[in-house]
Motif scaffolding. Structure first.
Motif, PDB file in Angstrom:
ATOM      1  N   ARG A  76       0.871  -1.177   0.000  1.00 13.39           N
ATOM      2  CA  ARG A  76       0.000   0.000   0.000  1.00 13.39           C
ATOM      3  C   ARG A  76       0.909   1.228   0.000  1.00 13.39           C
ATOM      4  O   ARG A  76       1.931   1.262   0.674  1.00 13.39           O
ATOM      5  N   SER A  77       0.495   2.256  -0.732  1.00 14.93           N
ATOM      6  CA  SER A  77       1.314   3.463  -0.767  1.00 14.93           C
ATOM      7  C   SER A  77       1.277   4.160   0.590  1.00 14.93           C
ATOM      8  O   SER A  77       0.404   3.905   1.418  1.00 14.93           O
ATOM      9  N   ARG A  78       2.220   5.037   0.811  1.00 13.28           N
ATOM     10  CA  ARG A  78       2.277   5.735   2.107  1.00 13.28           C
ATOM     11  C   ARG A  78       1.062   6.600   2.342  1.00 13.28           C
ATOM     12  O   ARG A  78       0.615   6.776   3.451  1.00 13.28           O
ATOM     13  N   THR A  79       0.537   7.176   1.298  1.00 12.73           N
ATOM     14  CA  THR A  79      -0.624   8.058   1.460  1.00 12.73           C
ATOM     15  C   THR A  79      -1.921   7.260   1.567  1.00 12.73           C
ATOM     16  O   THR A  79      -2.910   7.782   2.062  1.00 12.73           O
ATOM     17  N   CYS A  80      -1.919   6.034   1.095  1.00 16.24           N
ATOM     18  CA  CYS A  80      -3.099   5.163   1.107  1.00 16.24           C
ATOM     19  C   CYS A  80      -4.289   5.793   0.397  1.00 16.24           C
ATOM     20  O   CYS A  80      -5.435   5.541   0.743  1.00 16.24           O
ATOM     21  N   LYS A  81      -4.024   6.681  -0.556  1.00 22.37           N
ATOM     22  CA  LYS A  81      -5.104   7.321  -1.296  1.00 22.37           C
ATOM     23  C   LYS A  81      -5.107   6.796  -2.719  1.00 22.37           C
ATOM     24  O   LYS A  81      -4.066   6.612  -3.329  1.00 22.37           O
ATOM     25  N   ARG A  82      -6.311   6.581  -3.212  1.00 21.33           N
ATOM     26  CA  ARG A  82      -6.470   6.172  -4.591  1.00 21.33           C
ATOM     27  C   ARG A  82      -7.234   7.266  -5.324  1.00 21.33           C
ATOM     28  O   ARG A  82      -7.830   8.132  -4.705  1.00 21.33           O
ATOM     29  N   SER A  83      -7.204   7.229  -6.631  1.00 23.81           N
ATOM     30  CA  SER A  83      -7.798   8.299  -7.415  1.00 23.81           C
ATOM     31  C   SER A  83      -9.300   8.416  -7.150  1.00 23.81           C
ATOM     32  O   SER A  83      -9.957   7.467  -6.751  1.00 23.81           O
TER      33      SER A  83
END
Length: 128
Positions: A76-83
């Protein structure tokens, strides 16, 4: 229904074109795809691809030696945000849809995993 419908569809179209070329059949001949598949006796590419993905997921889930495969699948990315809108699906999203959120535990049970495989392959190949 399935996120990777586009690439899977392109594979199928290419396979049908190759099968038609093998038999020397034109689209104008209006021979059904099922008949061409019966004549060529070639395995459906969609079934083969989905079955291999399912088997690879089990192999990766059962490893305990800390290789990169599972780390990449669960990353999972560090920001945990998806588009915004409809985000692209992750590699494991469709596996979770069939096996549940505890798919790694399900992969340990061979009988359960094989029964889920049939559902998974059918889900992908019933599209078109």
């Amino acid at each position: 229904m399935v996120a990777n419908y586009g690439p899977l569809r392109r594979l199928r179209v290419t396979q049908r074109a190759i099968e038609r070329a093998m038999l020397g059949v034109s689209l104008r001949d209006q021979i059904r795809n099922e008949e061409i598949r019966r004549r060529t006796r070639v395995t459906d590419i969609a079934q083969r691809v989905t079955k291999l993905k399912w088997q690879w997921a089990r192999l990766v889930a059962r490893r305990t030696d800390g290789r990169w495969g599972l780390k990449v699948m669960e990353w999972r990315s560090r920001t945990c945000k998806r588009s915004v809108g409809r985000p692209p699906t992750r590699w494991t999203d469709d596996i979770r849809r069939v096996a549940g959120s505890r798919w790694r535990q399900a992969a340990q049970d061979c009988v359960l995993w094989n029964s889920l495989q049939k559902t998974y392959v059918q889900q992908w190949t019933s599209i078109g």
